[in-house]
Design a protein around this motif. Structure first.
Motif, PDB file in Angstrom:
ATOM      1  N   THR A 142      -9.426  -5.240   2.972  1.00 38.29           N
ATOM      2  CA  THR A 142      -8.340  -5.526   2.043  1.00 38.29           C
ATOM      3  C   THR A 142      -7.465  -4.284   1.867  1.00 38.29           C
ATOM      4  N   PHE A 143      -6.154  -4.493   1.855  1.00 39.59           N
ATOM      5  CA  PHE A 143      -5.188  -3.408   1.717  1.00 39.59           C
ATOM      6  C   PHE A 143      -4.274  -3.699   0.524  1.00 39.59           C
ATOM      7  N   ASN A 144      -3.946  -2.664  -0.248  1.00 37.06           N
ATOM      8  CA  ASN A 144      -3.045  -2.826  -1.395  1.00 37.06           C
ATOM      9  C   ASN A 144      -1.603  -2.628  -0.954  1.00 37.06           C
ATOM     10  N   VAL A 145      -1.100  -3.607  -0.211  1.00 36.11           N
ATOM     11  CA  VAL A 145       0.242  -3.517   0.354  1.00 36.11           C
ATOM     12  C   VAL A 145       0.682  -4.925   0.748  1.00 36.11           C
ATOM     13  N   HIS A 181      -1.525  -8.437  -5.710  1.00 35.09           N
ATOM     14  CA  HIS A 181      -0.840  -7.325  -5.038  1.00 35.09           C
ATOM     15  C   HIS A 181      -1.706  -6.719  -3.920  1.00 35.09           C
ATOM     16  N   GLU A 182      -2.251  -7.575  -3.079  1.00 34.65           N
ATOM     17  CA  GLU A 182      -3.066  -7.095  -1.977  1.00 34.65           C
ATOM     18  C   GLU A 182      -2.959  -8.050  -0.795  1.00 34.65           C
ATOM     19  N   THR A 183      -3.340  -7.530   0.383  1.00 36.58           N
ATOM     20  CA  THR A 183      -3.372  -8.346   1.598  1.00 36.58           C
ATOM     21  C   THR A 183      -4.753  -8.249   2.213  1.00 36.58           C
ATOM     22  N   LYS A 184      -5.350  -9.404   2.434  1.00 35.77           N
ATOM     23  CA  LYS A 184      -6.643  -9.445   3.104  1.00 35.77           C
ATOM     24  C   LYS A 184      -6.399  -9.657   4.589  1.00 35.77           C
ATOM     25  N   LEU A 185      -6.967  -8.785   5.409  1.00 33.38           N
ATOM     26  CA  LEU A 185      -6.815  -8.882   6.864  1.00 33.38           C
ATOM     27  C   LEU A 185      -8.038  -9.590   7.424  1.00 33.38           C
ATOM     28  N   PHE A 217      -2.694   2.824   1.401  1.00 29.47           N
ATOM     29  CA  PHE A 217      -2.730   1.360   1.273  1.00 29.47           C
ATOM     30  C   PHE A 217      -4.015   0.855   0.623  1.00 29.47           C
ATOM     31  N   GLY A 218      -4.748   1.695  -0.056  1.00 29.17           N
ATOM     32  CA  GLY A 218      -5.958   1.202  -0.729  1.00 29.17           C
ATOM     33  C   GLY A 218      -6.987   2.295  -0.880  1.00 29.17           C
ATOM     34  N   ALA A 219      -7.993   1.989  -1.691  1.00 30.71           N
ATOM     35  CA  ALA A 219      -9.073   2.956  -1.950  1.00 30.71           C
ATOM     36  C   ALA A 219      -9.930   3.100  -0.713  1.00 30.71           C
ATOM     37  N   VAL A 220     -10.429   4.306  -0.507  1.00 27.90           N
ATOM     38  CA  VAL A 220     -11.309   4.606   0.620  1.00 27.90           C
ATOM     39  C   VAL A 220     -12.678   4.994   0.072  1.00 27.90           C
TER      40      VAL A 220
END
Length: 344
Positions: free
Chosen positions: A214-217, A303-307, A340-343
């Motif tokens: 998951t990316f916050n973008v 507000h996120e995109t799941k790949l 684009f998200g927490a690591v």
């Protein structure tokens, strides 16, 4: 299947992974919640199955050994809002009890409304899946035990003959499912010490991986991150080598990354929604490529995109390496490079 094993004394293995895949395809597809005017959920397909599945015998005793990860696709609706998602079962093992199974529920493009399906999934879908998984071991033995033993009439040893009982399992054993008859025998062989020399044999036995980072973008930004050459060189930390001087990778373009260790080709693209690449490690045998398919599911509310990654054609034994490299050198690097998200 002919087995040369005098008195059923020696250790004999039968690889049943293809049978297991078809078993779960047939048993899980169509599992659904009870009719409801406001909410519904249904399992649509098996996305991937990873791991090992064998039936073995020695000294007349038959056992099953399996450790599998299963990903199922689902669809449903809540108050006329449709949704899609997946259910991941990280471990289905030969020694698992019915209540041991863990489930990871993922709803794509999740909203406050579609999230209301989670209780329904837990209450109505998961119990049905537990029943299916708990029956898998007994039915696996029922379908394949006879293939790895000679008949009792050919056994002279009283010791092994005494072990030639119906394999002991927990719970009742239902008749062998018909899926075992539909599989090509070449995919499920008793192990032997010599390999086939046929020039038509596949270069590898392969499997399919399923990942859902998951990316916050927004989806379109993540989509472009895999195609814009400057972005690719930034997150890969290596030159992107390809023909032409265009600023973006286009359909049909072939390119190399990571110092030439990875060769890829874009074979399908749907703006902001889907990308498909041919992908190979250069250390793989010449002529073999995997297919890396990525679908972009954006939840505007969260507000996120799941790949959704479906990676087919990965050589058996390379799964952990391929998965680890993708999570480290693609997902983690993209998040670190662009925020684009927490690591973890």
């Amino acid at each position: 299947m002919v087995v040369h094993n005098p008195n059923n004394w020696h250790w004999v293995d039968k690889n049943c992974i293809s049978w297991a895949r078809q078993y779960f395809e047939e048993k899980t597809a169509g599992v659904k919640s009870a009719p409801n005017d406001s909410k519904s959920v249904e399992i649509t397909s098996l996305s991937s199955l990873e791991g090992d599945c064998e039936v073995s015998q020695r000294k007349g005793k038959v056992i099953s050994l399996f450790d599998l990860k299963v990903v199922l696709m689902m669809k449903g609706n809540v108050d006329d809002e449709d949704f899609e998602g997946s259910i991941t079962i990280p471990e289905i093992a030969f020694d698992s009890e019915r209540d041991d199974y863990q489930f990871e529920i993922s709803i794509y493009k999740e909203t406050g409304k579609s999230s209301k399906a989670r209780p329904l999934i837990k209450e109505e879908i998961l119990p049905q899946l537990r029943d299916i998984f708990s029956k898998f071991g007994p039915e696996l033995l029922q379908a394949h035990a006879n293939d790895i033993q000679v008949p009792s009439s050919q056994v002279a040893s009283e010791f092994t003959k005494g072990n030639l009982q119906q394999p002991q399992t927990s719970g009742s054993v239902s008749p062998a499912p018909t899926v075992s008859k539909a599989l090509p025998k070449s995919n499920e062989n008793v192990k032997t010490s010599s390999a086939s020399g046929s020039s038509n044999a596949p270069l590898y036995n392969t499997t399919t991986l399923h990942l859902e980072p998951t990316f916050n973008v927004p989806a379109i930004e993540l989509y472009q991150t895999f195609l814009d050459k400057q972005r690719v060189q930034a997150w890969s930390r290596s030159p992107l080598i390809s023909e032409g001087s265009k600023s973006s990778i286009e359909k049909g373009d072939e390119f190399t990354l990571f110092g030439g260790n990875v060769t890829s080709k874009l074979v399908e693209c749907d703006l902001g929604k889907r990308l498909v690449f041919e992908w190979r490690l250069n250390e793989w045998r010449k002529g073999h490529s995997s297919v890396l398919a990525m679908e972009f599911h954006e939840s505007k509310e969260y507000h996120e995109t799941k790949l959704q990654v479906t990676w087919s054609g990965v050589p058996v034994g390379e799964e952990d390496k391929v998965k680890g490299n993708f999570m480290d050198y693609y997902v983690r690097s993209i998040k670190l490079t662009f925020g684009f998200g927490a690591v973890l």
